[in-house]
Design a protein around this motif. Structure first.
Motif, PDB file in Angstrom:
ATOM      1  N   ASN A  76       0.769  -1.148  -0.062  1.00 48.22           N
ATOM      2  CA  ASN A  76       0.077   0.068  -0.142  1.00 48.22           C
ATOM      3  C   ASN A  76       0.884   1.228  -0.053  1.00 48.22           C
ATOM      4  OD1 ASN A  76      -2.288  -1.757  -0.038  1.00 48.22           O
ATOM      5  ND2 ASN A  76      -2.520  -1.762   2.259  1.00 48.22           N
ATOM      6  N   THR A  77       2.044   1.303  -0.771  1.00 49.53           N
ATOM      7  CA  THR A  77       2.829   2.459  -0.881  1.00 49.53           C
ATOM      8  C   THR A  77       3.200   2.521  -2.154  1.00 49.53           C
ATOM      9  OG1 THR A  77       3.708   1.568   1.299  1.00 49.53           O
ATOM     10  CG2 THR A  77       5.075   3.048   0.015  1.00 49.53           C
ATOM     11  N   VAL A  78       3.473   4.030  -2.398  1.00 54.50           N
ATOM     12  CA  VAL A  78       3.793   4.512  -3.575  1.00 54.50           C
ATOM     13  C   VAL A  78       5.306   5.248  -3.273  1.00 54.50           C
ATOM     14  CG1 VAL A  78       3.165   6.355  -5.634  1.00 54.50           C
ATOM     15  CG2 VAL A  78       1.540   5.030  -4.385  1.00 54.50           C
ATOM     16  N   TYR A  79       6.074   5.138  -4.448  1.00 53.09           N
ATOM     17  CA  TYR A  79       7.440   5.761  -4.030  1.00 53.09           C
ATOM     18  C   TYR A  79       7.782   6.918  -5.199  1.00 53.09           C
ATOM     19  CZ  TYR A  79       7.830   1.440  -1.409  1.00 53.09           C
ATOM     20  OH  TYR A  79       7.605   0.560  -0.383  1.00 53.09           O
ATOM     21  N   LEU A  80       8.774   7.755  -4.931  1.00 53.80           N
ATOM     22  CA  LEU A  80       9.234   8.659  -5.791  1.00 53.80           C
ATOM     23  C   LEU A  80      10.789   8.576  -5.504  1.00 53.80           C
ATOM     24  CD1 LEU A  80       8.611  10.523  -8.023  1.00 53.80           C
ATOM     25  CD2 LEU A  80       8.562  12.364  -6.431  1.00 53.80           C
ATOM     26  N   GLN A  81      11.390   7.761  -6.548  1.00 51.94           N
ATOM     27  CA  GLN A  81      12.837   8.034  -6.617  1.00 51.94           C
ATOM     28  C   GLN A  81      13.410   9.118  -7.237  1.00 51.94           C
ATOM     29  OE1 GLN A  81      14.940   5.668  -4.835  1.00 51.94           O
ATOM     30  NE2 GLN A  81      16.714   7.331  -5.796  1.00 51.94           N
ATOM     31  N   MET A  82      14.114  10.060  -6.374  1.00 57.01           N
ATOM     32  CA  MET A  82      14.753  11.365  -7.206  1.00 57.01           C
ATOM     33  C   MET A  82      16.123  11.288  -7.180  1.00 57.01           C
ATOM     34  SD  MET A  82      11.917  13.789  -5.208  1.00 57.01           S
ATOM     35  CE  MET A  82      12.651  13.872  -3.643  1.00 57.01           C
ATOM     36  N   ASN A  83      16.687  11.404  -8.526  1.00 56.05           N
ATOM     37  CA  ASN A  83      18.158  11.166  -8.595  1.00 56.05           C
ATOM     38  C   ASN A  83      18.352  12.415  -9.301  1.00 56.05           C
ATOM     39  OD1 ASN A  83      18.280   8.678  -7.684  1.00 56.05           O
ATOM     40  ND2 ASN A  83      17.833   7.797  -9.760  1.00 56.05           N
ATOM     41  N   SER A  84      19.821  12.807  -9.052  1.00 57.98           N
ATOM     42  CA  SER A  84      20.354  14.099  -9.804  1.00 57.98           C
ATOM     43  C   SER A  84      19.614  15.539  -9.346  1.00 57.98           C
ATOM     44  CB  SER A  84      20.335  13.882 -11.309  1.00 57.98           C
ATOM     45  OG  SER A  84      21.305  12.988 -11.864  1.00 57.98           O
ATOM     46  N   LEU A  85      19.347  15.420  -8.158  1.00 54.01           N
ATOM     47  CA  LEU A  85      18.598  16.571  -7.781  1.00 54.01           C
ATOM     48  C   LEU A  85      19.394  17.819  -7.738  1.00 54.01           C
ATOM     49  CD1 LEU A  85      17.252  14.773  -4.327  1.00 54.01           C
ATOM     50  CD2 LEU A  85      15.935  15.648  -6.224  1.00 54.01           C
ATOM     51  N   LYS A  86      18.355  18.950  -8.193  1.00 57.98           N
ATOM     52  CA  LYS A  86      18.773  20.225  -8.266  1.00 57.98           C
ATOM     53  C   LYS A  86      18.038  20.989  -7.379  1.00 57.98           C
ATOM     54  CE  LYS A  86      18.550  18.998 -13.281  1.00 57.98           C
ATOM     55  NZ  LYS A  86      17.923  19.693 -14.779  1.00 57.98           N
ATOM     56  N   PRO A  87      18.767  22.211  -7.138  1.00 55.27           N
ATOM     57  CA  PRO A  87      18.201  23.319  -6.106  1.00 55.27           C
ATOM     58  C   PRO A  87      16.481  23.613  -6.431  1.00 55.27           C
ATOM     59  CG  PRO A  87      20.421  23.849  -6.717  1.00 55.27           C
ATOM     60  CD  PRO A  87      20.068  22.817  -7.475  1.00 55.27           C
ATOM     61  N   GLU A  88      16.490  23.674  -7.748  1.00 54.02           N
ATOM     62  CA  GLU A  88      14.957  23.927  -8.076  1.00 54.02           C
ATOM     63  C   GLU A  88      14.016  22.764  -7.951  1.00 54.02           C
ATOM     64  OE1 GLU A  88      17.843  24.070 -10.057  1.00 54.02           O
ATOM     65  OE2 GLU A  88      17.224  23.297 -12.046  1.00 54.02           O
ATOM     66  N   ASP A  89      14.518  21.724  -7.283  1.00 50.95           N
ATOM     67  CA  ASP A  89      13.552  20.404  -6.919  1.00 50.95           C
ATOM     68  C   ASP A  89      13.195  20.864  -5.492  1.00 50.95           C
ATOM     69  OD1 ASP A  89      15.731  18.204  -8.730  1.00 50.95           O
ATOM     70  OD2 ASP A  89      13.767  19.050  -9.330  1.00 50.95           O
ATOM     71  N   THR A  90      13.607  22.002  -4.622  1.00 49.78           N
ATOM     72  CA  THR A  90      13.452  22.115  -3.460  1.00 49.78           C
ATOM     73  C   THR A  90      12.017  22.423  -3.320  1.00 49.78           C
ATOM     74  OG1 THR A  90      15.548  23.106  -2.906  1.00 49.78           O
ATOM     75  CG2 THR A  90      13.814  23.724  -1.558  1.00 49.78           C
TER      76      THR A  90
END
Length: 111
Positions: A76-90
């Motif tokens: 019962n879980t959804v994930y969001l894998q976030m790679n190569s993060l940028k300051p604008e992803d804040t």
């Protein structure tokens, strides 16, 4: 009724990775679409990614190739894998399905 609880946010340096989780209080199998939104300070909330019951995914252009949404119906879980993060992803990242929203989890990308 359904409750959604996000976790996994935090502070990360540019280029780093985080994995967000959204745990639902009941089976997510019945929900056709699970979504991740985000809202940066002073900006409107935007749809980041969505995944259908059948596993079809869509992403906003700014995260394509960097973020991956997935769902584990058994957990019962959804994930969001976030790679190569940028300051604008804040932003504060929210999980949503139908009319139900989570409380959000803060993601800060900064050196």
């Amino acid at each position: 009724q359904a409750q959604l609880v996000e976790s996994g946010g935090g502070l990360v340096q540019p280029g780093g990775s985080l994995r967000l989780s959204c745990a639902a209080s009941r089976s997510i199998f019945s929900f056709y679409v699970m979504e991740w939104y985000r809202q940066a300070p002073g900006k409107q909330r935007e749809l980041v990614a969505q995944i259908t019951k059948g596993g079809t995914t869509t992403y906003v252009d700014s995260v394509k190739g960097r973020f991956t949404i997935s769902r584990d119906n058994a957990k019962n879980t959804v994930y969001l894998q976030m790679n190569s993060l940028k300051p604008e992803d804040t932003a504060v990242y929210y999980c949503k399905t139908e009319q139900f929203w989570g409380q959000g989890t803060q993601v800060t990308v900064s050196s």
